[in-house]
Design a protein around this motif. Structure first.
Motif, mmCIF file in Angstrom:
data_model
loop_
_atom_site.group_PDB
_atom_site.id
_atom_site.type_symbol
_atom_site.label_atom_id
_atom_site.label_comp_id
_atom_site.label_asym_id
_atom_site.label_seq_id
_atom_site.Cartn_x
_atom_site.Cartn_y
_atom_site.Cartn_z
ATOM 1 N N SER A 1 0.872 -1.176 0.000
ATOM 2 C CA SER A 1 0.000 0.000 0.000
ATOM 3 C C SER A 1 0.906 1.221 0.000
ATOM 4 C CB SER A 1 -0.909 0.014 1.232
ATOM 5 O OG SER A 1 -0.164 0.317 2.409
ATOM 6 N N ASP A 2 0.306 2.395 -0.075
ATOM 7 C CA ASP A 2 1.087 3.627 -0.064
ATOM 8 C C ASP A 2 1.829 3.823 1.256
ATOM 9 O OD1 ASP A 2 0.082 4.039 -2.552
ATOM 10 O OD2 ASP A 2 -1.298 5.649 -1.999
ATOM 11 N N ASP A 3 1.437 3.089 2.290
ATOM 12 C CA ASP A 3 2.145 3.180 3.572
ATOM 13 C C ASP A 3 3.573 2.661 3.487
ATOM 14 O OD1 ASP A 3 -0.099 4.237 4.769
ATOM 15 O OD2 ASP A 3 -0.814 2.315 5.537
ATOM 16 N N ASP A 4 3.874 1.875 2.447
ATOM 17 C CA ASP A 4 5.210 1.301 2.306
ATOM 18 C C ASP A 4 6.184 2.237 1.584
ATOM 19 O OD1 ASP A 4 4.548 -1.023 3.618
ATOM 20 O OD2 ASP A 4 4.014 -2.113 1.806
ATOM 21 N N VAL B 1 8.458 5.566 2.265
ATOM 22 C CA VAL B 1 9.016 6.418 3.319
ATOM 23 C C VAL B 1 9.796 7.543 2.647
ATOM 24 C CG1 VAL B 1 10.602 6.521 5.290
ATOM 25 C CG2 VAL B 1 9.131 4.517 4.970
ATOM 26 N N GLN C 1 6.263 11.512 4.509
ATOM 27 C CA GLN C 1 5.822 10.324 5.245
ATOM 28 C C GLN C 1 7.067 9.669 5.837
ATOM 29 O OE1 GLN C 1 2.236 8.067 3.742
ATOM 30 N NE2 GLN C 1 3.789 6.536 3.312
ATOM 31 N N HIS D 1 7.806 4.534 8.701
ATOM 32 C CA HIS D 1 6.959 3.410 8.329
ATOM 33 C C HIS D 1 6.150 2.960 9.536
ATOM 34 C CE1 HIS D 1 6.029 -0.792 7.031
ATOM 35 N NE2 HIS D 1 5.785 -0.138 5.902
ATOM 36 N N ARG D 2 4.959 2.479 9.293
ATOM 37 C CA ARG D 2 4.055 2.109 10.392
ATOM 38 C C ARG D 2 4.634 0.990 11.259
ATOM 39 N NH1 ARG D 2 -0.616 -0.777 6.657
ATOM 40 N NH2 ARG D 2 0.704 -2.422 5.784
ATOM 41 N N SER D 3 5.526 0.164 10.701
ATOM 42 C CA SER D 3 6.137 -0.913 11.478
ATOM 43 C C SER D 3 7.241 -0.406 12.395
ATOM 44 C CB SER D 3 6.740 -1.964 10.533
ATOM 45 O OG SER D 3 7.855 -1.420 9.828
ATOM 46 N N ILE E 1 2.851 2.835 -6.056
ATOM 47 C CA ILE E 1 2.383 3.950 -5.238
ATOM 48 C C ILE E 1 1.372 4.770 -6.021
ATOM 49 C CG2 ILE E 1 3.075 6.076 -4.049
ATOM 50 C CD1 ILE E 1 4.044 3.631 -2.632
ATOM 51 N N PRO F 1 -8.339 5.439 -0.676
ATOM 52 C CA PRO F 1 -7.347 6.042 0.225
ATOM 53 C C PRO F 1 -6.759 7.316 -0.378
ATOM 54 C CG PRO F 1 -6.922 3.698 -0.111
ATOM 55 C CD PRO F 1 -7.965 4.100 -1.110
ATOM 56 N N VAL G 1 -0.579 9.631 -2.216
ATOM 57 C CA VAL G 1 0.621 10.209 -1.624
ATOM 58 C C VAL G 1 0.915 11.548 -2.280
ATOM 59 C CG1 VAL G 1 3.117 9.922 -1.391
ATOM 60 C CG2 VAL G 1 1.601 7.975 -1.053
#
Length: 409
Positions: A46-49, A51, A55, A58-60, A170, A195, A198
């Motif tokens: 997802s776009d969360d990957d 950085v 942004q 990373h969420r992890s 992305i 969603p 980005v």
């Protein structure tokens, strides 16, 4: 270890710092580093990957963009990667760079991998064949048989960061132009909202282009956050060497501050001294969120400006003061970022400090004929005898306030 394009080397460290650097010369365009976390299919989940500067974490928690610093004649941006914490379905962490010009004008572009604990260099790749590219896939950390390796890639893109990011899945927020007039279609069935894409856009205020209008880019209401981040130069010889006089960022107490003046003539200051943190919903419509005395806060100190009351604001001076821990800003590099509620983020980078200054003016926000304009200042102020630090900013900008000695609680 220096690598040629396509070569790889094992990376045996649990955590690494990946540095992207280039030489700072007149006319060199700005460069930004980024990282993409890919699955075995070669795509992000997802776009969360993704950085990057907009942004940065990373969420992890495994990958983070740590900003930039000056390192001698080079500028360096750092991406931290805790390899032991990278999720199992991620097989590759791509390290990329993008520029607002072309990489043919960027000298000394390199990427290197360092052990996060000892600082020892595990790998380095120098990109020497750049030309008209606007983005570069410099290298990648990849997992093979439970172990990690680094490969030097050196693949250029003429389509910029947006093209590179799109290739890896992305969704980028950029306008597109239809090739033919739209055909009227029956209304589609309701679907869940997609969603947010980005946003890659940003504005960097420079000496050549020092101002931008918040009003013209639609930021006329809502909250605007002003964040200040710092990095310390790598210790070297001389006054900032590894001796007792070396500046360590964790020892320096920096106070983000704002002098304000409203159109009705009232004026004052927002800063941690005397707990004058301001107010968001009442005058001065500027709020300082905290006093980070150790640099231990991940988000630093932030000013929140209420643009719903922009018509009442005459001017705001955003500046920073060294409260304790260092005599001046030598060896410290600051980046102020304004996050308007609409339009791209706005960046102001502080140049190298070459004078004995404990006060740095960052940006002036003024109401000019009903238009709210942000202007880059990036000035280091030297104290005259008997002048308080905050008073130096007052005298430089003609605020006309009274000052007395005060300390924090």
């Amino acid at each position: 270890m220096g690598l040629r394009k396509g070569a790889n080397v094992p990376v045996e460290h649990a955590s690494v710092r990946v540095e992207v650097g280039w030489q700072e010369r007149p006319g060199t365009p700005d460069v930004d580093a980024s990282a993409l976390l890919l699955t075995a299919a070669g795509k992000v989940r997802s776009d969360d990957d993704f950085v990057f500067y907009n942004q940065p974490a990373h969420r992890s928690g495994a990958v983070g963009h740590e900003g930039r610093r000056q390192d001698g004649a080079s500028v360096v941006e750092t991406v931290s990667v805790t390899l032991s914490a990278v999720e199992q379905d991620i097989t590759t962490v791509v390290i990329a760079a993008s520029t607002d010009g072309t990489f043919g004008r960027v000298r000394g572009l390199f990427v290197r991998v360092l052990d996060a604990e000892s600082g020892a260099e595990a790998a380095r790749f120098d990109a020497t064949d750049a030309d008209s590219e606007t983005a570069f896939l410099l290298g990648e950390l990849y997992r093979r048989g439970g172990a990690w390796k680094f490969r030097a890639v050196g693949q250029g893109y003429a389509s910029g960061l947006a093209g590179l990011a799109t290739d890896f899945g992305i969704t980028v927020d950029e306008p597109t132009t239809p090739s033919s007039p739209p055909v009227r279609q029956p209304p589609p069935a309701p679907v869940p909202p997609a969603p947010e894409p980005v946003r890659l856009s940003k504005i960097t205020l420079t000496k050549a282009a020092p101002a931008v209008s918040l009003t013209k880019q639609g930021a006329t209401s809502g909250a605007m956050r002003v964040n200040l981040t710092w990095s310390a130069a790598e210790p070297g010889r001389g006054r900032l060497g590894r001796g007792s006089d070396a500046v360590r960022l964790e020892d320096v107490d920096l106070d983000l501050s704002c002098m304000w003046e409203l159109r009705n003539g009232t004026k004052g200051i927002v800063h941690p001294i005397g707990n004058e943190f301001g107010s968001f919903d009442r005058p001065p419509y500027v709020l300082l969120d905290q006093d980070d005395r150790t640099g231990g806060s991940e988000d630093g100190e932030n000013l929140m400006i209420n643009l719903d009351h922009s018509a009442e604001i005459k001017r705001l001076l955003v500046f920073v003061v060294i409260y304790d821990g260092a005599p001046d800003f030598a060896g410290l590099h600051g980046v102020a970022t304004l996050y308007p509620p609409a339009g791209p983020r706005i960046e102001v980078r502080l140049d190298e400090c070459t004078v004995p200054s404990p006060v740095a003016a960052i940006a002036l926000i003024e109401n000019v004929g009903g238009e709210l304009v942000v202007r880059r200042e990036a000035k280091y102020l030297v104290l005259a005898p008997g002048v308080f630090k905050q008073q130096a900013a007052d005298l430089e900008y003609g605020w006309g306030m009274s000052w007395h000695s005060a300390t924090k609680d």
